[in-house]
Design a protein around this motif. Structure first.
Motif, PDB file in Angstrom:
ATOM      1  N   GLU A  90       0.819  -1.222   0.000  1.00 46.32           N
ATOM      2  CA  GLU A  90       0.000   0.000   0.000  1.00 46.32           C
ATOM      3  C   GLU A  90       0.852   1.272   0.000  1.00 46.32           C
ATOM      4  O   GLU A  90       0.435   2.311  -0.499  1.00 46.32           O
ATOM      5  CB  GLU A  90      -0.939   0.027   1.220  1.00 46.32           C
ATOM      6  CG  GLU A  90      -2.071  -0.981   1.162  1.00 46.32           C
ATOM      7  CD  GLU A  90      -1.649  -2.406   1.484  1.00 46.32           C
ATOM      8  OE1 GLU A  90      -0.467  -2.622   1.878  1.00 46.32           O
ATOM      9  OE2 GLU A  90      -2.488  -3.319   1.331  1.00 46.32           O
ATOM     10  N   LEU A  93       1.206   2.707  -3.437  1.00 49.58           N
ATOM     11  CA  LEU A  93       0.071   3.479  -3.950  1.00 49.58           C
ATOM     12  C   LEU A  93       0.006   4.854  -3.280  1.00 49.58           C
ATOM     13  O   LEU A  93      -0.212   5.879  -3.937  1.00 49.58           O
ATOM     14  CB  LEU A  93      -1.234   2.702  -3.709  1.00 49.58           C
ATOM     15  CG  LEU A  93      -2.523   3.381  -4.141  1.00 49.58           C
ATOM     16  CD1 LEU A  93      -2.484   3.779  -5.607  1.00 49.58           C
ATOM     17  CD2 LEU A  93      -3.719   2.459  -3.886  1.00 49.58           C
ATOM     18  N   LEU A  94       0.233   4.878  -1.966  1.00 54.38           N
ATOM     19  CA  LEU A  94       0.150   6.159  -1.248  1.00 54.38           C
ATOM     20  C   LEU A  94       1.257   7.114  -1.710  1.00 54.38           C
ATOM     21  O   LEU A  94       1.015   8.297  -1.918  1.00 54.38           O
ATOM     22  CB  LEU A  94       0.241   5.939   0.273  1.00 54.38           C
ATOM     23  CG  LEU A  94      -0.897   5.124   0.906  1.00 54.38           C
ATOM     24  CD1 LEU A  94      -0.856   5.237   2.427  1.00 54.38           C
ATOM     25  CD2 LEU A  94      -2.263   5.542   0.405  1.00 54.38           C
ATOM     26  N   ARG A  97       0.323   8.502  -5.115  1.00 55.55           N
ATOM     27  CA  ARG A  97      -0.682   9.567  -5.012  1.00 55.55           C
ATOM     28  C   ARG A  97      -0.032  10.861  -4.528  1.00 55.55           C
ATOM     29  O   ARG A  97      -0.312  11.938  -5.043  1.00 55.55           O
ATOM     30  CB  ARG A  97      -1.791   9.139  -4.042  1.00 55.55           C
ATOM     31  CG  ARG A  97      -2.675   8.011  -4.583  1.00 55.55           C
ATOM     32  CD  ARG A  97      -3.620   7.497  -3.505  1.00 55.55           C
ATOM     33  NE  ARG A  97      -4.548   6.482  -4.010  1.00 55.55           N
ATOM     34  CZ  ARG A  97      -5.339   5.746  -3.234  1.00 55.55           C
ATOM     35  NH1 ARG A  97      -5.317   5.898  -1.922  1.00 55.55           N
ATOM     36  NH2 ARG A  97      -6.161   4.857  -3.771  1.00 55.55           N
ATOM     37  N   ARG A 107     -15.152   9.372  -7.383  1.00 50.69           N
ATOM     38  CA  ARG A 107     -15.710   8.015  -7.425  1.00 50.69           C
ATOM     39  C   ARG A 107     -17.210   8.066  -7.703  1.00 50.69           C
ATOM     40  O   ARG A 107     -17.996   8.418  -6.824  1.00 50.69           O
ATOM     41  CB  ARG A 107     -15.426   7.302  -6.094  1.00 50.69           C
ATOM     42  CG  ARG A 107     -13.936   7.209  -5.820  1.00 50.69           C
ATOM     43  CD  ARG A 107     -13.561   6.373  -4.607  1.00 50.69           C
ATOM     44  NE  ARG A 107     -12.190   5.888  -4.763  1.00 50.69           N
ATOM     45  CZ  ARG A 107     -11.556   5.101  -3.913  1.00 50.69           C
ATOM     46  NH1 ARG A 107     -12.152   4.681  -2.827  1.00 50.69           N
ATOM     47  NH2 ARG A 107     -10.329   4.697  -4.153  1.00 50.69           N
ATOM     48  N   ARG A 135     -13.249  12.466  -2.954  1.00 49.20           N
ATOM     49  CA  ARG A 135     -12.463  12.075  -1.786  1.00 49.20           C
ATOM     50  C   ARG A 135     -11.101  12.757  -1.850  1.00 49.20           C
ATOM     51  O   ARG A 135     -10.373  12.589  -2.825  1.00 49.20           O
ATOM     52  CB  ARG A 135     -12.301  10.543  -1.800  1.00 49.20           C
ATOM     53  CG  ARG A 135     -11.275  10.026  -0.827  1.00 49.20           C
ATOM     54  CD  ARG A 135     -10.975   8.537  -1.059  1.00 49.20           C
ATOM     55  NE  ARG A 135      -9.938   8.103  -0.145  1.00 49.20           N
ATOM     56  CZ  ARG A 135      -9.286   6.951  -0.233  1.00 49.20           C
ATOM     57  NH1 ARG A 135      -9.568   6.101  -1.206  1.00 49.20           N
ATOM     58  NH2 ARG A 135      -8.345   6.639   0.643  1.00 49.20           N
ATOM     59  N   TYR A 142      -4.281   9.482   6.589  1.00 52.09           N
ATOM     60  CA  TYR A 142      -3.447   8.592   5.781  1.00 52.09           C
ATOM     61  C   TYR A 142      -1.991   9.047   5.771  1.00 52.09           C
ATOM     62  O   TYR A 142      -1.076   8.239   5.647  1.00 52.09           O
ATOM     63  CB  TYR A 142      -3.938   8.556   4.325  1.00 52.09           C
ATOM     64  CG  TYR A 142      -4.972   7.505   4.018  1.00 52.09           C
ATOM     65  CD1 TYR A 142      -6.198   7.493   4.669  1.00 52.09           C
ATOM     66  CD2 TYR A 142      -4.737   6.534   3.063  1.00 52.09           C
ATOM     67  CE1 TYR A 142      -7.156   6.544   4.377  1.00 52.09           C
ATOM     68  CE2 TYR A 142      -5.685   5.575   2.757  1.00 52.09           C
ATOM     69  CZ  TYR A 142      -6.888   5.577   3.413  1.00 52.09           C
ATOM     70  OH  TYR A 142      -7.826   4.627   3.111  1.00 52.09           O
ATOM     71  N   ASP A 245     -12.737   6.942   1.738  1.00 53.44           N
ATOM     72  CA  ASP A 245     -12.378   5.535   1.523  1.00 53.44           C
ATOM     73  C   ASP A 245     -13.523   4.638   1.977  1.00 53.44           C
ATOM     74  O   ASP A 245     -13.963   3.734   1.254  1.00 53.44           O
ATOM     75  CB  ASP A 245     -11.101   5.219   2.313  1.00 53.44           C
ATOM     76  CG  ASP A 245     -10.693   3.764   2.166  1.00 53.44           C
ATOM     77  OD1 ASP A 245     -10.696   3.271   1.024  1.00 53.44           O
ATOM     78  OD2 ASP A 245     -10.381   3.122   3.185  1.00 53.44           O
ATOM     79  N   GLU A 274      -8.079   4.387 -11.465  1.00 53.51           N
ATOM     80  CA  GLU A 274      -7.937   3.155 -10.690  1.00 53.51           C
ATOM     81  C   GLU A 274      -9.283   2.659 -10.199  1.00 53.51           C
ATOM     82  O   GLU A 274     -10.144   3.451  -9.820  1.00 53.51           O
ATOM     83  CB  GLU A 274      -6.998   3.381  -9.489  1.00 53.51           C
ATOM     84  CG  GLU A 274      -7.267   4.670  -8.727  1.00 53.51           C
ATOM     85  CD  GLU A 274      -6.431   4.849  -7.451  1.00 53.51           C
ATOM     86  OE1 GLU A 274      -6.176   3.864  -6.751  1.00 53.51           O
ATOM     87  OE2 GLU A 274      -6.064   5.993  -7.150  1.00 53.51           O
ATOM     88  N   VAL A 276     -11.946   1.093  -7.530  1.00 50.34           N
ATOM     89  CA  VAL A 276     -12.067   1.341  -6.086  1.00 50.34           C
ATOM     90  C   VAL A 276     -11.670   0.100  -5.277  1.00 50.34           C
ATOM     91  O   VAL A 276     -11.167   0.195  -4.171  1.00 50.34           O
ATOM     92  CB  VAL A 276     -13.533   1.767  -5.758  1.00 50.34           C
ATOM     93  CG1 VAL A 276     -13.787   1.804  -4.257  1.00 50.34           C
ATOM     94  CG2 VAL A 276     -13.850   3.124  -6.396  1.00 50.34           C
TER      95      VAL A 276
HETATM   96  C1  IPM Z   1      -8.730   2.596  -2.053  1.00 51.03           C
HETATM   97  C2  IPM Z   1      -7.966   1.530  -1.342  1.00 51.03           C
HETATM   98  C3  IPM Z   1      -6.641   2.102  -0.869  1.00 51.03           C
HETATM   99  C4  IPM Z   1      -6.938   3.210   0.130  1.00 51.03           C
HETATM  100  C5  IPM Z   1      -5.653   1.081  -0.265  1.00 51.03           C
HETATM  101  C6  IPM Z   1      -5.411  -0.095  -1.176  1.00 51.03           C
HETATM  102  C7  IPM Z   1      -4.368   1.728   0.125  1.00 51.03           C
HETATM  103  O1  IPM Z   1      -8.723   1.007  -0.309  1.00 51.03           O
HETATM  104  O2  IPM Z   1      -8.201   3.135  -3.050  1.00 51.03           O
HETATM  105  O3  IPM Z   1      -9.856   2.888  -1.648  1.00 51.03           O
HETATM  106  O4  IPM Z   1      -7.137   2.952   1.331  1.00 51.03           O
HETATM  107  O5  IPM Z   1      -6.982   4.363  -0.292  1.00 51.03           O
END
Ligand code: IPM
Ligand code: MG
Length: 371
Positions: A90, A93-94, A97, A107, A135, A142, A245, A274, A276
């Motif tokens: 994870e 991904l963070l 972003r 979303r 969001r 986070y 989230d 991406e 959800v």
């Molecule tokens: C989302 C996912 C991610 C988040 C995870 C995979 C890090 O749940 O994109 O909603 O928590 O943002």
């Protein structure tokens, strides 16, 4: 149009679903005479296995050099079940972003007519639902300071926001609401949290610039209830990283499956698309995962570049696959169709409606030459 698109398949079902979205984008390129170039890069658990880093420098560079990024999914049991793991998928991904400044995650939730009866919520409640969650994606709990005490018996996650972080996404959400049903709902816990009170103050201030939009406030706990009780009341929901989230997973129940929930993550310089949902490791390699969320995220990518006719053609093909039940088991218990069948049908339908329908009939009869 010539577009360079970074493809980050990631973990679990990520590679299978992104493969279908690439197929569909290739069909769009063929049909509408565009040139899409795909640049693949590793992220998440797959990247940790190879390089020890969930977001290798090379991946970040490929993303920065591309016009857009299509992201699959990340995460694996191995890390989920190990609270002491220092390096986690994870984080990739963070960091992506954060480093790309993708602060607004959009979303959409809609009720698909042929799937309405599949939702556990009553038809009369969800029919006609159509809202967007904005969001915030690069701030809040986070990304706040995190710590665990030396004896590991206490831990802390800070939640922080600045006015600048709140303002930029709030403007985007107001602009969107202005072009839709002109209602913006800010979801927070302003009865408890200082950060939420900042969000409310800023939203009230910014609302003066959008007099045609009605601004409403809801506490996150009430919002989670209202989303299920009366989802049609919403147009654009604006909320922070954590509430967004949680609420977006809840909202996916309205569409019938989280396998349909798409998203766009937008910043001032980059854009990533991406699904959800997560990496669904149990289904990895089984060819049963629903590729529609990623395919619909590709439609958001097309729209981002003002390719509206193309996005519409893609969406129509998705709706056709739902109508004909050429869909995966999460939304179709009657027939067996695999991840790649769905991707193939949609790309065939984009290129040539007639022959794809003929092939689809033959798939059902077990006579198709393409299975
Ligand atoms: C989302 C996912 C991610 C988040 C995870 C995979 C890090 O749940 O994109 O909603 O928590 O943002
Ligand atoms: Mg989530």
């Amino acid at each position: 149009m010539n577009l360079n698109i970074a493809i980050l398949p990631g973990d679990g079902i990520g590679p299978e679903i992104t493969e279908q979205a690439v197929k569909v984008l290739e069909a769009i390129a063929q049909k509408f005479n565009h040139q899409f170039n795909f640049n693949y890069a590793e992220v998440g658990g797959a990247a940790i296995e190879k390089t020890g880093n969930p977001l290798p420098e090379e991946t970040l560079n490929i993303c920065k050099e591309s016009d857009a990024i299509l992201f699959g999914a990340i995460g694996d049991f191995k890390y989920d079940n190990d609270p002491d793991a220092k390096i986690r998928p994870e984080q990739g991904l963070l960091k992506l972003r954060k480093d790309l400044g993708l602060y607004a995650n959009i979303r959409p939730t809609a009720a698909y007519e042929p799937l309405i009866h599949k939702s556990p919520i009553k038809e009369k409640v969800i029919k006609g639902t159509d809202f967007l969650i904005f969001r915030e994606l690069t701030g809040g709990i986070y990304f706040g300071d995190k710590s665990t005490s030396a004896d590991r018996r206490s831990a802390q996650d800070d939640c922080a926001y600045t006015a600048a972080e709140v303002d930029r996404i709030t403007h985007l959400a107001f602009k969107k609401a202005k072009s839709r049903k002109r209602k913006l709902t800010l979801v927070d816990k302003a009865n408890i949290l200082e950060t939420s009170r900042l969000w409310r103050r800023r939203a009230k201030e910014i609302a003066k610039e959008y007099p045609e939009v009605t601004l409403e406030f809801l506490f996150a706990d009430t919002a989670s209830m209202q989303l299920i009780l009366n989802p049609r009341q919403f147009d654009v929901i604006l909320t922070d990283n954590m509430f967004g989230d949680i609420l977006s997973d809840e909202a996916s129940v309205i569409s019938g499956s989280i396998g349909l929930a798409s998203s766009a993550s937008i910043g001032d310089h980059y854009a990533m698309f991406e699904p959800v949902h997560g990496s669904f490791p149990k289904a990895k390699g089984k060819n049963v995962a629903n590729p529609l969320a990623t395919i619909l995220s590709a439609a958001m990518l097309l729209e981002h570049f003002d390719l509206h006719e193309e996005a519409e053609a893609l969406r129509q093909a998705v709706e056709k696959s739902i109508e004909l039940q050429i869909t995966t088991p999460d939304i179709n218990s009657n027939e067996i169709h695999h991840t790649n069948d769905v991707g193939e049908f949609i790309s065939d339908y984009i290129i040539d409606k007639k022959s794809s329908l003929y092939n689809a009939e033959n798939i059902d009869l077990g006579q198709s030459t393409i299975i």
